[in-house]
Design a protein around this motif. Structure first.
Motif, mmCIF file in Angstrom:
data_model
loop_
_atom_site.group_PDB
_atom_site.id
_atom_site.type_symbol
_atom_site.label_atom_id
_atom_site.label_comp_id
_atom_site.label_asym_id
_atom_site.label_seq_id
_atom_site.Cartn_x
_atom_site.Cartn_y
_atom_site.Cartn_z
ATOM 1 N N LEU A 55 0.860 -1.168 0.000
ATOM 2 C CA LEU A 55 0.000 0.000 0.000
ATOM 3 C C LEU A 55 0.902 1.225 0.000
ATOM 4 N N VAL A 56 0.825 2.024 -1.055
ATOM 5 C CA VAL A 56 1.708 3.178 -1.227
ATOM 6 C C VAL A 56 0.887 4.455 -1.159
ATOM 7 N N ASP A 57 1.349 5.432 -0.416
ATOM 8 C CA ASP A 57 0.704 6.741 -0.367
ATOM 9 C C ASP A 57 1.368 7.629 -1.418
ATOM 10 N N TRP A 58 0.842 7.576 -2.630
ATOM 11 C CA TRP A 58 1.428 8.305 -3.756
ATOM 12 C C TRP A 58 1.322 9.825 -3.593
ATOM 13 N N SER A 59 0.439 10.292 -2.716
ATOM 14 C CA SER A 59 0.323 11.741 -2.517
ATOM 15 C C SER A 59 1.596 12.315 -1.888
ATOM 16 N N LYS A 60 2.427 11.474 -1.302
ATOM 17 C CA LYS A 60 3.671 11.933 -0.691
ATOM 18 C C LYS A 60 4.857 11.882 -1.651
ATOM 19 N N VAL A 61 4.615 11.438 -2.871
ATOM 20 C CA VAL A 61 5.671 11.366 -3.873
ATOM 21 C C VAL A 61 5.585 12.617 -4.737
ATOM 22 N N GLU A 62 6.646 13.391 -4.704
ATOM 23 C CA GLU A 62 6.675 14.647 -5.446
ATOM 24 C C GLU A 62 6.484 14.399 -6.936
ATOM 25 N N ASP A 63 5.718 15.243 -7.577
ATOM 26 C CA ASP A 63 5.451 15.208 -9.019
ATOM 27 C C ASP A 63 4.622 14.007 -9.478
ATOM 28 N N LYS A 144 -8.856 12.757 -1.871
ATOM 29 C CA LYS A 144 -7.879 12.455 -0.829
ATOM 30 C C LYS A 144 -8.209 11.082 -0.258
ATOM 31 N N LYS A 145 -7.182 10.322 0.021
ATOM 32 C CA LYS A 145 -7.356 8.987 0.586
ATOM 33 C C LYS A 145 -6.996 9.045 2.063
ATOM 34 N N TYR A 146 -7.970 8.725 2.920
ATOM 35 C CA TYR A 146 -7.739 8.731 4.356
ATOM 36 C C TYR A 146 -7.424 7.337 4.892
ATOM 37 N N LYS A 147 -8.117 6.332 4.352
ATOM 38 C CA LYS A 147 -7.943 4.964 4.836
ATOM 39 C C LYS A 147 -8.167 4.017 3.669
ATOM 40 N N HIS A 148 -7.332 2.984 3.578
ATOM 41 C CA HIS A 148 -7.461 2.001 2.499
ATOM 42 C C HIS A 148 -7.066 0.640 3.050
ATOM 43 N N ASP A 149 -7.866 -0.360 2.771
ATOM 44 C CA ASP A 149 -7.604 -1.721 3.248
ATOM 45 C C ASP A 149 -7.289 -1.758 4.740
ATOM 46 N N GLY A 150 -8.045 -0.978 5.514
ATOM 47 C CA GLY A 150 -7.890 -0.991 6.968
ATOM 48 C C GLY A 150 -6.719 -0.194 7.493
ATOM 49 N N ARG A 151 -6.011 0.506 6.626
ATOM 50 C CA ARG A 151 -4.830 1.270 7.040
ATOM 51 C C ARG A 151 -5.073 2.765 6.880
ATOM 52 N N PHE A 153 -3.888 6.505 6.300
ATOM 53 C CA PHE A 153 -2.789 7.106 5.553
ATOM 54 C C PHE A 153 -2.051 8.137 6.384
ATOM 55 N N GLU A 154 -2.766 8.868 7.203
ATOM 56 C CA GLU A 154 -2.119 9.839 8.079
ATOM 57 C C GLU A 154 -2.667 9.629 9.475
ATOM 58 N N GLU A 155 -1.787 9.234 10.362
ATOM 59 C CA GLU A 155 -2.217 9.058 11.739
ATOM 60 C C GLU A 155 -2.485 10.426 12.343
ATOM 61 N N LYS A 156 -3.556 10.518 13.094
ATOM 62 C CA LYS A 156 -3.931 11.770 13.728
ATOM 63 C C LYS A 156 -2.888 12.143 14.775
ATOM 64 N N GLN A 157 -2.426 13.377 14.704
ATOM 65 C CA GLN A 157 -1.457 13.873 15.681
ATOM 66 C C GLN A 157 -2.218 14.314 16.928
ATOM 67 N N THR A 158 -1.776 13.868 18.070
ATOM 68 C CA THR A 158 -2.430 14.288 19.306
ATOM 69 C C THR A 158 -1.691 15.483 19.876
ATOM 70 N N ASP A 159 -2.434 16.381 20.437
ATOM 71 C CA ASP A 159 -1.861 17.580 21.037
ATOM 72 C C ASP A 159 -1.419 17.229 22.450
ATOM 73 N N SER A 160 -0.131 17.266 22.690
ATOM 74 C CA SER A 160 0.401 16.846 23.987
ATOM 75 C C SER A 160 0.518 18.006 24.976
ATOM 76 N N ARG A 161 0.060 19.197 24.586
ATOM 77 C CA ARG A 161 0.132 20.330 25.487
ATOM 78 C C ARG A 161 -0.849 20.153 26.647
ATOM 79 N N ILE A 162 -0.453 20.600 27.805
ATOM 80 C CA ILE A 162 -1.339 20.560 28.978
ATOM 81 C C ILE A 162 -1.960 21.938 29.118
#
Length: 166
Positions: A55-63, A144-151, A153-162
């Motif tokens: 499973l390749v995230d082609w959106s991250k490949v330039e051009d 935009k592809k968020y999830k494919h075959d159960g995977r 594509f971009e894991e949600k970043q959690t805000d670690s600030r208190i």
């Protein structure tokens, strides 16, 4: 084909990650490595295990400008063969990556890949919609592809600030 619990376990492991070797699976399951390989060979021969893929995230490949479209296709089924003959014919086009028989308003869901929206549009107008059995098509371009075959594509970043409220 009826499969046993060990074969089912092997299929589930390979479905999650096709990079596992027979030796890896042997360690994970406690089965003998030679038996694992024999079961994999049997499943491949029976076409239960059809293909290994990445499973390749082609959106991250330039051009890389590839375009994916999902096309709903309404078809007149043929007597004696139903939708099978038309689905098989559509599947043979090089632009087509998948074809599914669907329930609902449309009969077939066709996924097409091209170098541009124009290329996909030409495929639909010059190859797909001109087939005698095709009544209508509706094309949906993938933005935009968020999830494919159960995977994901971009894991949600959690805000670690208190944050402290006064």
């Amino acid at each position: 084909m009826k499969i046993n619990n060990n074969e089912r376990e092997i299929l589930e492991i390979l479905e999650k990650d096709a990079r596992f070797t027979a030796a890896d699976i042997s360690k994970m399951t406690g089965l003998n490595e030679e038996n694992v390989q024999a079961m994999i060979d049997k499943l491949e021969e029976a076409r239960v295990l059809v293909h290994y893929t990445s499973l390749v995230d082609w959106s991250k490949v330039e051009d890389d400008q590839r375009v994916t479209a999902m096309i709903d296709v309404k078809v007149t089924p043929k007597r004696g063969v139903g939708f099978h003959e038309t689905a098989d014919r559509i599947s043979r086009f090089s632009e087509v990556s998948s074809v599914y028989l669907m329930s609902g308003a449309y009969d077939l869901s066709v996924t097409v890949e091209g170098k541009s929206m124009n290329e996909v549009a030409r495929f639909v107008s010059e190859k797909l919609s001109v087939l005698e059995e095709v009544i209508s098509t509706t094309t949906h371009f993938q933005l935009k592809k968020y999830k494919h075959d159960g995977r994901m594509f971009e894991e949600k970043q959690t805000d670690s600030r208190i944050v402290v409220s006064p």
